[in-house]
Design an enzyme around this catalytic site. Sequence first.
Site, PDB file in Angstrom:
ATOM      1  CG  ASN A  91      -1.482   1.207   1.575  1.00 58.73           C
ATOM      2  OD1 ASN A  91      -2.620   1.552   0.988  1.00 58.73           O
ATOM      3  ND2 ASN A  91      -1.134   2.036   2.483  1.00 58.73           N
ATOM      4  CB  SER A 138      -2.829   1.027  -8.970  1.00 53.64           C
ATOM      5  OG  SER A 138      -2.475   1.752  -9.859  1.00 53.64           O
ATOM      6  CB  SER A 139      -3.655   6.039  -8.275  1.00 54.55           C
ATOM      7  OG  SER A 139      -3.987   7.484  -8.457  1.00 54.55           O
ATOM      8  CE1 TYR A 152       0.733   8.153  -5.852  1.00 53.19           C
ATOM      9  CE2 TYR A 152      -0.620   9.124  -7.780  1.00 53.19           C
ATOM     10  CZ  TYR A 152      -0.251   8.270  -6.210  1.00 53.19           C
ATOM     11  OH  TYR A 152      -1.541   7.944  -5.689  1.00 53.19           O
ATOM     12  CE  LYS A 156       0.171   4.543  -6.232  1.00 55.80           C
ATOM     13  NZ  LYS A 156      -0.011   3.859  -5.316  1.00 55.80           N
TER      14      LYS A 156
HETATM   15  N1  LIG Z   1      -5.140   9.379  -0.824  1.00 53.77           N
HETATM   16  C1  LIG Z   1      -5.640   9.395  -1.916  1.00 53.77           C
HETATM   17  O1  LIG Z   1      -6.512  10.299  -2.495  1.00 53.77           O
HETATM   18  C2  LIG Z   1      -5.193   8.105  -2.824  1.00 53.77           C
HETATM   19  C3  LIG Z   1      -5.835   7.875  -4.263  1.00 53.77           C
HETATM   20  C4  LIG Z   1      -5.388   7.173  -4.965  1.00 53.77           C
HETATM   21  C5  LIG Z   1      -4.306   6.334  -4.396  1.00 53.77           C
HETATM   22  N2  LIG Z   1      -4.036   6.259  -3.451  1.00 53.77           N
HETATM   23  C6  LIG Z   1      -2.956   5.370  -2.891  1.00 53.77           C
HETATM   24  O2  LIG Z   1      -3.303   4.579  -1.681  1.00 53.77           O
HETATM   25  C7  LIG Z   1      -1.921   4.320  -0.861  1.00 53.77           C
HETATM   26  C8  LIG Z   1      -2.083   4.857   0.552  1.00 53.77           C
HETATM   27  O3  LIG Z   1      -2.296   6.273   0.298  1.00 53.77           O
HETATM   28  P1  LIG Z   1      -2.899   7.156   1.746  1.00 53.77           P
HETATM   29  O4  LIG Z   1      -3.347   8.513   0.983  1.00 53.77           O
HETATM   30  O5  LIG Z   1      -3.672   6.215   2.598  1.00 53.77           O
HETATM   31  O6  LIG Z   1      -1.190   7.481   2.191  1.00 53.77           O
HETATM   32  P2  LIG Z   1      -0.899   8.125   3.573  1.00 53.77           P
HETATM   33  O7  LIG Z   1      -1.962   8.785   4.209  1.00 53.77           O
HETATM   34  O8  LIG Z   1       0.239   8.925   3.194  1.00 53.77           O
HETATM   35  O9  LIG Z   1      -0.275   6.785   4.274  1.00 53.77           O
HETATM   36  C9  LIG Z   1       0.846   6.005   4.058  1.00 53.77           C
HETATM   37  C10 LIG Z   1       1.110   5.000   4.840  1.00 53.77           C
HETATM   38  O10 LIG Z   1       2.449   4.461   4.673  1.00 53.77           O
HETATM   39  C11 LIG Z   1       3.455   4.700   5.725  1.00 53.77           C
HETATM   40  N3  LIG Z   1       4.649   5.070   4.877  1.00 53.77           N
HETATM   41  C12 LIG Z   1       4.782   5.962   3.889  1.00 53.77           C
HETATM   42  N4  LIG Z   1       6.309   5.617   3.535  1.00 53.77           N
HETATM   43  C13 LIG Z   1       6.661   4.733   3.827  1.00 53.77           C
HETATM   44  C14 LIG Z   1       7.921   4.000   3.871  1.00 53.77           C
HETATM   45  N5  LIG Z   1       8.953   4.336   3.065  1.00 53.77           N
HETATM   46  N6  LIG Z   1       7.906   2.891   4.617  1.00 53.77           N
HETATM   47  C15 LIG Z   1       7.081   2.168   5.295  1.00 53.77           C
HETATM   48  N7  LIG Z   1       5.837   2.962   5.360  1.00 53.77           N
HETATM   49  C16 LIG Z   1       5.719   4.173   4.853  1.00 53.77           C
HETATM   50  C17 LIG Z   1       3.074   5.881   6.343  1.00 53.77           C
HETATM   51  O11 LIG Z   1       3.364   6.026   7.748  1.00 53.77           O
HETATM   52  P3  LIG Z   1       4.680   6.685   7.966  1.00 53.77           P
HETATM   53  O12 LIG Z   1       4.890   7.985   7.361  1.00 53.77           O
HETATM   54  O13 LIG Z   1       4.768   6.481   9.594  1.00 53.77           O
HETATM   55  O14 LIG Z   1       5.732   5.912   7.717  1.00 53.77           O
HETATM   56  C18 LIG Z   1       1.351   5.611   6.334  1.00 53.77           C
HETATM   57  O15 LIG Z   1       1.178   4.739   7.554  1.00 53.77           O
HETATM   58  C19 LIG Z   1      -0.782   4.891  -1.776  1.00 53.77           C
HETATM   59  O16 LIG Z   1      -0.294   3.925  -2.505  1.00 53.77           O
HETATM   60  C20 LIG Z   1      -1.477   5.948  -2.441  1.00 53.77           C
HETATM   61  O17 LIG Z   1      -0.736   6.157  -3.764  1.00 53.77           O
HETATM   62  C21 LIG Z   1      -4.314   7.313  -2.471  1.00 53.77           C
END
Ligand SMILES: NC(=O)c1ccc[n+]([C@@H]2O[C@H](COP(=O)([O-])OP(=O)(O)OC[C@H]3O[C@@H](n4cnc5c(N)ncnc54)[C@H](OP(=O)(O)O)[C@@H]3O)[C@@H](O)[C@H]2O)c1
Length: 253
Positions: A91, A138-139, A152, A156
């Site tokens: 993720n 992915s996204s 990015y 993806k």
């Molecule tokens: N949010 C959106 O709108 C959206 C849309 C489409 C796709 N996505 C995808 O969904 C996934 C999750 O996104 P999110 O928005 O929920 O992310 P987020 O809020 O930034 O959370 C990311 C998580 O990953 C951990 N993390 C980040 N970098 C890391 C690393 N190098 N090693 C280990 N842990 C790490 C973070 O904790 P720490 O910082 O403490 O490590 C946190 O637990 C991603 O793949 C993103 O591309 C998100």
Amino acid sequence: MDLGLRGKKAIVTGATKGIGRAIVYLLAAEGADIGLCARTEDEVAQAVREISARGVNVVGETVNVRDGEAYKAWLERAAAALGGCDIFIPNVSAGGGMDSEKNWVKAFEVDVMHTVRGCETLMPHLERSGTGSIVIISSTNAVETFGGPMAYNAMKAALLTYSKQLSQHVGKKGVRVNCVSPGPVYFDGGAWELVKGTMPKLYDWAMKQIPGGKMGTPEEVARVVAFIASPAGSLVTGANVIADNGFTKRVQF
Ligand SMILES: NC(=O)c1ccc[n+]([C@@H]2O[C@H](COP(=O)([O-])OP(=O)(O)OC[C@H]3O[C@@H](n4cnc5c(N)ncnc54)[C@H](OP(=O)(O)O)[C@@H]3O)[C@@H](O)[C@H]2O)c1
């Protein structure tokens, strides 16, 4: 509907915030044992505490998935502690950002290589499972142009092709491989909260693209992921499931 998740062992990367956090909390609520990682120690400890209160086994560690050797060692430790792995959900993403060479390398190492290394390391466990399932996050940025030429989006997209090919390769061993591609997902502390505050025009534009007028929540994405990861999703493999409330405009044949 019973998803059949009780007693399954799920390993999820980046599971202390946002989508990853919602996924592990939902899988645990469905009775799955959980292995999770992130980089921030107190948040990992908190997630482990809260999930173990639900009566399932949970192991969590601080790991930076960009560090390949440390990451693979953690995956092996997590699978050993849980007694196997039925579900793997890579993720973590490096996120969007400036289109510098440094950012391309980081995006490749985090988004692509942590997924590939995870699938390869856990594959023997997933093959032994009998219901092995990988769900790569992915996204929608991979399937339509969004925000300029960013690493990015390209990484993806690479995950979509990798996922499809891997699904054909390991299908005969009983392992399913899919992607879930969320559109914009809003939560406190998330990327879209930041966009709302710092780039209100982009935020307003994104909202206008969504016919239902509402961005997704981590919990809504988690429900899609849980179904596909679970034995209830047994027919779904090699798919890219869009979960975007109508944000994308292409016809998906
Ligand atoms: N949010 C959106 O709108 C959206 C849309 C489409 C796709 N996505 C995808 O969904 C996934 C999750 O996104 P999110 O928005 O929920 O992310 P987020 O809020 O930034 O959370 C990311 C998580 O990953 C951990 N993390 C980040 N970098 C890391 C690393 N190098 N090693 C280990 N842990 C790490 C973070 O904790 P720490 O910082 O403490 O490590 C946190 O637990 C991603 O793949 C993103 O591309 C998100």
